[in-house]
Design an enzyme around this catalytic site. Structure first.
Site, PDB file in Angstrom:
ATOM      1  N   LYS A 124       0.847  -1.209   0.000  1.00 40.52           N
ATOM      2  CA  LYS A 124       0.000   0.000   0.000  1.00 40.52           C
ATOM      3  C   LYS A 124       0.873   1.247   0.000  1.00 40.52           C
ATOM      4  O   LYS A 124       2.036   1.226   0.451  1.00 40.52           O
ATOM      5  CB  LYS A 124      -0.960   0.030   1.194  1.00 40.52           C
ATOM      6  CG  LYS A 124      -0.307   0.167   2.574  1.00 40.52           C
ATOM      7  CD  LYS A 124      -0.060   1.601   3.022  1.00 40.52           C
ATOM      8  CE  LYS A 124       0.775   1.637   4.302  1.00 40.52           C
ATOM      9  NZ  LYS A 124       1.580   2.770   4.545  1.00 40.52           N
ATOM     10  N   ASP A 154      -2.446  -1.309  10.074  1.00 43.24           N
ATOM     11  CA  ASP A 154      -2.607  -1.347   8.613  1.00 43.24           C
ATOM     12  C   ASP A 154      -3.206  -2.662   8.103  1.00 43.24           C
ATOM     13  O   ASP A 154      -3.545  -2.774   6.923  1.00 43.24           O
ATOM     14  CB  ASP A 154      -1.237  -1.171   7.922  1.00 43.24           C
ATOM     15  CG  ASP A 154      -0.761   0.276   7.951  1.00 43.24           C
ATOM     16  OD1 ASP A 154      -1.592   1.176   8.178  1.00 43.24           O
ATOM     17  OD2 ASP A 154       0.452   0.500   7.736  1.00 43.24           O
TER      18      ASP A 154
HETATM   19  O1  C5P Z   1      -0.243  -0.663  14.626  1.00 50.07           O
HETATM   20  P1  C5P Z   1       1.192  -0.882  14.309  1.00 50.07           P
HETATM   21  O2  C5P Z   1       1.822  -1.914  15.211  1.00 50.07           O
HETATM   22  O3  C5P Z   1       1.448  -1.162  12.864  1.00 50.07           O
HETATM   23  O4  C5P Z   1       1.926   0.490  14.612  1.00 50.07           O
HETATM   24  C1  C5P Z   1       3.322   0.599  14.642  1.00 50.07           C
HETATM   25  C2  C5P Z   1       3.716   1.825  15.448  1.00 50.07           C
HETATM   26  O5  C5P Z   1       3.276   3.010  14.770  1.00 50.07           O
HETATM   27  C3  C5P Z   1       3.076   1.911  16.833  1.00 50.07           C
HETATM   28  O6  C5P Z   1       3.862   1.237  17.767  1.00 50.07           O
HETATM   29  C4  C5P Z   1       3.056   3.405  17.082  1.00 50.07           C
HETATM   30  O7  C5P Z   1       4.333   3.860  17.499  1.00 50.07           O
HETATM   31  C5  C5P Z   1       2.822   3.988  15.699  1.00 50.07           C
HETATM   32  N1  C5P Z   1       1.403   4.287  15.426  1.00 50.07           N
HETATM   33  C6  C5P Z   1       0.772   5.312  16.098  1.00 50.07           C
HETATM   34  N2  C5P Z   1      -0.534   5.581  15.833  1.00 50.07           N
HETATM   35  C7  C5P Z   1      -1.214   4.869  14.915  1.00 50.07           C
HETATM   36  C8  C5P Z   1      -0.597   3.819  14.216  1.00 50.07           C
HETATM   37  C9  C5P Z   1       0.731   3.558  14.493  1.00 50.07           C
HETATM   38  O8  C5P Z   1       1.374   5.997  16.932  1.00 50.07           O
HETATM   39  N3  C5P Z   1      -2.495   5.169  14.693  1.00 50.07           N
END
Ligand code: C5P
Length: 314
Positions: A11, A141
């Site tokens: 993506k 994601d």
């Molecule tokens: O959800 P995911 O594990 O892919 O997110 C990776 C990192 O991105 C999280 O640990 C956080 O630091 C950041 N993040 C965030 N807010 C979001 C999505 C991701 O702060 N909405």
């Protein structure tokens, strides 16, 4: 029991806006996400053993329980313990084409493919919204990667509403193989520098979300106006990543100096994408920029926007 092969697209973000804090420590986001047909292929089969085994030709991909594809298989075993007991574990072969740690949701789309594949393999009949809810337990994601296409993503990024499909726009993806950006670092740096701009009340967050919904980029997408789409690309994380990674900024400038519709960093980077109206132009510009920059670490791919997320390969 059958084995399944699934195509898992990468993506890009056409819009990534950080609007506030969330009580769960994540950020409140409004994003416009787009699948592209540069993708991994995931081969999934039951191994009759009590384990989940990962295989991948790319040594950068971890083959243990830290891999999101592993976590996805484990989550399905936890959700459906009887089936897990009857049918055992999985062998998951990841044919990796998406650059790793690149801001292209490579790990998330692999996890999405495992959820979709196990849903098929175990004949669970889970709907897309049900699969997306499971995906949200794995990463922000993953829900988008399940359904893919063009969509607006809000909340943590896990709430998905489809937008009219785009498919005739070509995408150059460019990444330095010696650079990677930590997503938590990018979000934490943004918080440190810009939290005074965060919207803190839910009414304000809803209002901003609605503004993006009815905003110019969504209109341009509805009208399939590629020039407008290119002109309206937006990513808040560029504000913290580009000052630290000046070669990434220079790469965006190099694409913008060509006749592209627009160029920007995807997600938390460091992949840069540039939009073009046709394949020949995209290939010519990718070659030219690669020659001009002349760095053996710089890799380019030419892909096309696509209208789907995870699909079964015949
Ligand atoms: O959800 P995911 O594990 O892919 O997110 C990776 C990192 O991105 C999280 O640990 C956080 O630091 C950041 N993040 C965030 N807010 C979001 C999505 C991701 O702060 N909405």
């Amino acid at each position: 029991m059958q084995s399944y092969s699934l195509f898992a697209p990468a993506k890009i973000n056409l819009h990534l806006e950080i609007i506030g804090h969330r009580p769960d420590g994540y950020h409140e986001l409004v994003m416009i996400m787009q699948s592209v047909n540069l993708g991994d292929v995931i081969h999934l089969r039951a191994n009759g053993k009590d384990e989940i085994r990962l295989f991948c030709q790319n040594p950068e991909v971890p083959l243990n329980n830290t891999n999101l594809a592993y976590k996805a298989a484990h989550l399905m075993q936890q959700q459906f313990p009887k089936l897990a007991q009857n049918f055992g574990g999985f062998d998951i072969v990841i044919e990796k084409n998406i650059p790793v740690a690149a801001g292209l949701a490579g790990g998330s789309t692999n996890a999405a493919a495992v959820l979709v594949g196990i849903n098929l393999m175990w004949s669970l009949g889970l709907t897309q919204p049900e699969l997306r809810d499971l995906g949200a337990l794995l990463g922000s994601d993953v829900p988008f990667c399940i359904s893919g296409g063009t969509a607006i993503a809000t909340g943590r990024g896990e709430q998905i509403e489809p937008l009219p499909d785009l498919s005739d726009i070509w995408v150059i993806l460019a990444k330095y193989s010696n650079l990677s950006v930590s997503t938590p670092w990018a979000y934490n740096s943004y918080r440190e520098q810009f939290n005074h701009l965060y919207i803190s009340d839910s009414q304000g967050i809803n209002q901003r979300t609605h503004q993006v919904h009815s905003g110019d980029l969504v209109k341009a997408i509805s009208q399939r106006n590629s020039e407008q789409i290119g002109a309206l690309l937006y990513n808040d994380l560029e504000k913290v990543v580009l000052p630290e990674f000046t070669t990434v900024k220079a790469l965006i400038d190099a694409f913008n100096a060509e006749n592209v519709l627009g160029s920007m960093m995807s997600g938390s980077g460091p992949t840069v994408f540039a939009l073009c109206d046709n394949q020949n132009q995209a290939e010519a510009i990718a070659n030219k920029v690669q020659k001009t920059i002349n760095d053996s670490n710089l890799h380019c791919w030419v892909a096309q926007m696509c209208t789907h997320g995870i699909i079964k390969q015949s």
